[in-house]
Scaffold this motif. Structure first.
Motif, PDB file in Angstrom:
ATOM      1  N   MET A 113      51.203   9.217  69.538  1.00  0.00           N
ATOM      2  CA  MET A 113      50.083   9.830  69.497  1.00  0.00           C
ATOM      3  C   MET A 113      49.395   9.736  70.354  1.00  0.00           C
ATOM      4  O   MET A 113      48.510   8.232  70.718  1.00  0.00           O
ATOM      5  CB  MET A 113      49.332  10.664  68.335  1.00  0.00           C
ATOM      6  CG  MET A 113      48.478  11.639  68.210  1.00  0.00           C
ATOM      7  SD  MET A 113      47.767  11.690  66.991  1.00  0.00           S
ATOM      8  CE  MET A 113      48.907  12.628  65.318  1.00  0.00           C
ATOM      9  N   THR A 114      49.837   9.765  71.343  1.00  0.00           N
ATOM     10  CA  THR A 114      48.294   9.274  73.126  1.00  0.00           C
ATOM     11  C   THR A 114      47.686  10.195  73.038  1.00  0.00           C
ATOM     12  O   THR A 114      46.395   9.153  72.808  1.00  0.00           O
ATOM     13  CB  THR A 114      49.493   9.692  74.007  1.00  0.00           C
ATOM     14  OG1 THR A 114      49.219  11.198  74.293  1.00  0.00           O
ATOM     15  CG2 THR A 114      50.493   9.230  74.045  1.00  0.00           C
ATOM     16  N   LYS A 115      46.855  11.475  72.797  1.00  0.00           N
ATOM     17  CA  LYS A 115      45.395  11.897  72.460  1.00  0.00           C
ATOM     18  C   LYS A 115      44.994  13.272  71.499  1.00  0.00           C
ATOM     19  O   LYS A 115      45.684  14.110  71.658  1.00  0.00           O
ATOM     20  CB  LYS A 115      45.166  12.217  73.734  1.00  0.00           C
ATOM     21  CG  LYS A 115      43.762  13.349  73.837  1.00  0.00           C
ATOM     22  CD  LYS A 115      42.726  12.179  74.078  1.00  0.00           C
ATOM     23  CE  LYS A 115      41.277  12.081  74.139  1.00  0.00           C
ATOM     24  NZ  LYS A 115      40.777  11.177  73.596  1.00  0.00           N
ATOM     25  N   PRO A 116      45.312  12.609  70.237  1.00  0.00           N
ATOM     26  CA  PRO A 116      45.128  13.490  68.847  1.00  0.00           C
ATOM     27  C   PRO A 116      43.219  14.479  69.344  1.00  0.00           C
ATOM     28  O   PRO A 116      42.845  14.101  70.170  1.00  0.00           O
ATOM     29  CB  PRO A 116      44.818  12.786  68.140  1.00  0.00           C
ATOM     30  CG  PRO A 116      44.292  11.467  68.438  1.00  0.00           C
ATOM     31  CD  PRO A 116      44.921  11.017  69.766  1.00  0.00           C
ATOM     32  N   ASP A 117      43.954  15.963  68.819  1.00  0.00           N
ATOM     33  CA  ASP A 117      42.349  17.334  68.923  1.00  0.00           C
ATOM     34  C   ASP A 117      41.273  15.949  68.823  1.00  0.00           C
ATOM     35  O   ASP A 117      40.348  16.419  69.020  1.00  0.00           O
ATOM     36  CB  ASP A 117      42.909  18.293  67.896  1.00  0.00           C
ATOM     37  CG  ASP A 117      44.078  18.664  68.395  1.00  0.00           C
ATOM     38  OD1 ASP A 117      44.264  18.674  69.850  1.00  0.00           O
ATOM     39  OD2 ASP A 117      44.794  19.225  67.533  1.00  0.00           O
ATOM     40  N   THR A 118      41.480  15.244  67.486  1.00  0.00           N
ATOM     41  CA  THR A 118      40.029  14.374  67.149  1.00  0.00           C
ATOM     42  C   THR A 118      40.412  13.084  66.872  1.00  0.00           C
ATOM     43  O   THR A 118      42.248  13.258  66.218  1.00  0.00           O
ATOM     44  CB  THR A 118      39.412  15.532  65.695  1.00  0.00           C
ATOM     45  OG1 THR A 118      38.224  14.518  65.240  1.00  0.00           O
ATOM     46  CG2 THR A 118      40.113  15.342  65.101  1.00  0.00           C
ATOM     47  N   ASP A 119      39.900  12.161  66.269  1.00  0.00           N
ATOM     48  CA  ASP A 119      39.920  11.275  65.692  1.00  0.00           C
ATOM     49  C   ASP A 119      40.243  10.707  63.810  1.00  0.00           C
ATOM     50  O   ASP A 119      41.269  10.772  63.564  1.00  0.00           O
ATOM     51  CB  ASP A 119      39.278   9.560  65.723  1.00  0.00           C
ATOM     52  CG  ASP A 119      39.294   9.534  67.651  1.00  0.00           C
ATOM     53  OD1 ASP A 119      40.352   9.289  68.067  1.00  0.00           O
ATOM     54  OD2 ASP A 119      37.823   9.275  68.160  1.00  0.00           O
ATOM     55  N   LEU A 120      38.847  11.445  63.266  1.00  0.00           N
ATOM     56  CA  LEU A 120      39.279  11.116  61.979  1.00  0.00           C
ATOM     57  C   LEU A 120      39.173  12.882  61.420  1.00  0.00           C
ATOM     58  O   LEU A 120      38.104  13.525  62.021  1.00  0.00           O
ATOM     59  CB  LEU A 120      38.280  10.879  61.492  1.00  0.00           C
ATOM     60  CG  LEU A 120      38.284  10.767  60.298  1.00  0.00           C
ATOM     61  CD1 LEU A 120      39.245  10.565  58.781  1.00  0.00           C
ATOM     62  CD2 LEU A 120      37.156   9.728  59.614  1.00  0.00           C
ATOM     63  N   ILE A 121      40.011  13.662  60.482  1.00  0.00           N
ATOM     64  CA  ILE A 121      39.476  14.666  59.922  1.00  0.00           C
ATOM     65  C   ILE A 121      38.873  14.698  58.599  1.00  0.00           C
ATOM     66  O   ILE A 121      39.295  13.658  57.616  1.00  0.00           O
ATOM     67  CB  ILE A 121      40.756  16.206  60.072  1.00  0.00           C
ATOM     68  CG1 ILE A 121      40.741  15.947  60.701  1.00  0.00           C
ATOM     69  CG2 ILE A 121      40.344  16.848  58.815  1.00  0.00           C
ATOM     70  CD1 ILE A 121      42.087  17.028  61.357  1.00  0.00           C
ATOM     71  N   ILE A 122      37.765  15.229  58.669  1.00  0.00           N
ATOM     72  CA  ILE A 122      37.622  14.949  56.754  1.00  0.00           C
ATOM     73  C   ILE A 122      37.435  16.168  56.185  1.00  0.00           C
ATOM     74  O   ILE A 122      36.526  17.464  56.312  1.00  0.00           O
ATOM     75  CB  ILE A 122      35.933  14.106  57.194  1.00  0.00           C
ATOM     76  CG1 ILE A 122      36.134  12.799  57.260  1.00  0.00           C
ATOM     77  CG2 ILE A 122      35.212  14.498  55.716  1.00  0.00           C
ATOM     78  CD1 ILE A 122      34.211  12.268  57.246  1.00  0.00           C
ATOM     79  N   ALA A 123      38.302  15.936  55.255  1.00  0.00           N
ATOM     80  CA  ALA A 123      38.386  17.514  54.247  1.00  0.00           C
ATOM     81  C   ALA A 123      37.447  17.644  53.205  1.00  0.00           C
ATOM     82  O   ALA A 123      37.616  17.007  51.835  1.00  0.00           O
ATOM     83  CB  ALA A 123      40.054  17.966  53.102  1.00  0.00           C
TER      84      ALA A 123
END
Length: 427
Positions: free
Chosen positions: A1-11
């Motif tokens: 994954m080169t450029k995800p939408d965000t680095d971390l998702i906290i649910a």
């Protein structure tokens, strides 16, 4: 994954998720963090001032948790509505055993604090609005698909319908009842205590004197924690009352006066007469654990990873220490150019937190099991143990430090630019 939408998702943007987001904003500001929260949230919805409610639900914070919030720059806000616990009295109903802990004996202002959950959440939100943390609210994480270098997370967002976000890592912080951890395939171990916790605020004839009471009875443990003004010892306490299914149903049917009368029978007169009991909440009690709370790109935290019996007041304090260990490992990963979702990074987090997790679970569970026994040899042994705690300085200090959340490893979450980069620090 080169450029995800965000680095971390906290649910989950509750106390655990919001604390994690704030800690990361402080320690790793380069990390792009997105919090997904089911309840609507907008800056304009935050109240200008806080008006304490008699029926507010609260959390007991150990002294160690205060140190963490000081490091996050949040304690100056929390302290305005944090009732100190300066004394703890532990007793066994109908038996002579008892022990007493006093903050002054340990050279500190308090052993811990009682803070309204709503106040803690408000303080966290006010701090988070000044950071770069992104929010998706109202929205829910419904599923996750692993992919090379990260995860693809499925969301539902009210009228906007379903959407997807890619990230390096997903942290599940939405509690133990959402069903997300089971949907993701985590194996949950659950041991029911066969009891329920009834939670309410109560008023007493005598002042609490900033004292917390842990009372073990033949019907189960109960606790009263000082609540209300942080500077004046008042007559309001936060109650945690353990009841069987039958006893709970009976007590809930009682009018307020009869509830107070039944509570008086179980607790005694150490705070005088119970004069009022507020709105009652209740939930079944169980020890819930997830032995392997990580996998590539995913970690469980807070109640999603463990739920303890509330009698020892250790649940959120344990979760908070785990969050700081996770932040520490994310910071180190960022400094070393590693992905925060790498299994090695998450394994390091789990390894460092596991001893604290195991010891705290055993400590809380053993209190319930030992004091739940009514056989004469066991009652005699535990009464002797309580007396011994009161007489032996070493044992008493150990017990006090467990209650305060001290004595173990502390994570290093120094902000970037600080020269101190020790990986291990002990209280």
């Amino acid at each position: 994954m080169t450029k995800p939408d965000t680095d971390l998702i906290i649910a989950g943007g509750g106390l655990a998720g919001a604390t994690l987001a704030l800690a990361l904003a402080r320690a790793v500001p380069s990390l792009r963090v997105t919090v997904v929260e089911a309840f609507p949230l907008s800056p304009g919805a935050l109240p200008e001032s806080y008006q304490p409610s008699y029926d507010a639900r609260s959390t007991a914070l150990g002294w160690g948790s205060r140190l963490i919030f000081e490091e996050l720059g949040l304690w100056h806000r929390l302290a305005g509505q944090a009732t100190p616990i300066r004394h703890i009295h532990v007793s066994d109903r109908g038996h002579f055993g008892a022990t007493r802990l006093h903050a002054a004996e340990h050279g500190q202002d308090a052993l811990g604090y009682v803070v309204d959950n709503r106040w803690m959440g408000l303080c966290l939100m006010r701090e988070l609005l000044e950071t770069g943390v992104q929010w998706r609210a109202p929205a829910d994480v419904t599923d996750m698909t692993p992919m090379p270098g990260g995860v693809r997370v499925q969301l539902t967002s009210g009228d906007k319908g379903a959407c997807e976000l890619t990230a390096r890592c997903l942290v599940v912080a939405d509690g133990g009842r959402s069903g997300l951890r089971e949907k993701l395939g985590f194996r949950v171990t659950r041991h029911s205590y066969g009891q329920n916790a009834l939670i309410a605020n109560v008023s007493t004839g005598d002042s609490h004197g900033f004292s917390a009471f842990e009372r073990f009875t033949d019907a189960g443990p109960m606790a009263l924690l000082p609540h209300g003004s942080p500077s004046r010892a008042g007559h309001q306490s936060a109650l945690v009352w353990t009841l069987t299914d039958e006893a709970l149903a009976e007590v809930l049917e009682f009018p307020g006066e009869d509830k107070c009368r039944r509570l008086q029978e179980r607790f005694g007169w150490r705070l005088g007469r119970f004069t009022h009991i507020g709105t009652c909440h209740h939930y079944p009690l169980a020890l819930t654990t997830v032995d392997e709370p990580i996998r590539p790109g995913v970690a469980l935290v807070g109640n999603a990873a463990h739920a303890l019996h509330p009698v020892a007041g250790q649940g959120f304090n344990l979760a908070l220490r785990g969050l700081m260990t996770l932040v520490e490992q994310f910071r180190l990963a960022a400094e070393q150019g590693k992905s925060i979702g790498d299994l090695d990074v998450l394994r390091r987090y789990q390894s460092l937190h596991r001893q604290d997790w195991q010891q705290t679970v055993r400590f809380s569970d053993s209190l319930v099991r030992v004091f739940g026994q009514s056989m004469p040899p066991i009652t005699a042994a535990r009464d002797a143990g309580l007396v011994g705690l009161d007489l032996l300085p070493g044992a008493k200090r150990w017990f006090a430090r467990k209650a305060m959340g001290l004595g173990g490893r502390r994570a290093v979450i120094d902000r970037p630019g600080n020269v101190n980069r020790e990986v291990t620090r002990h209280e």
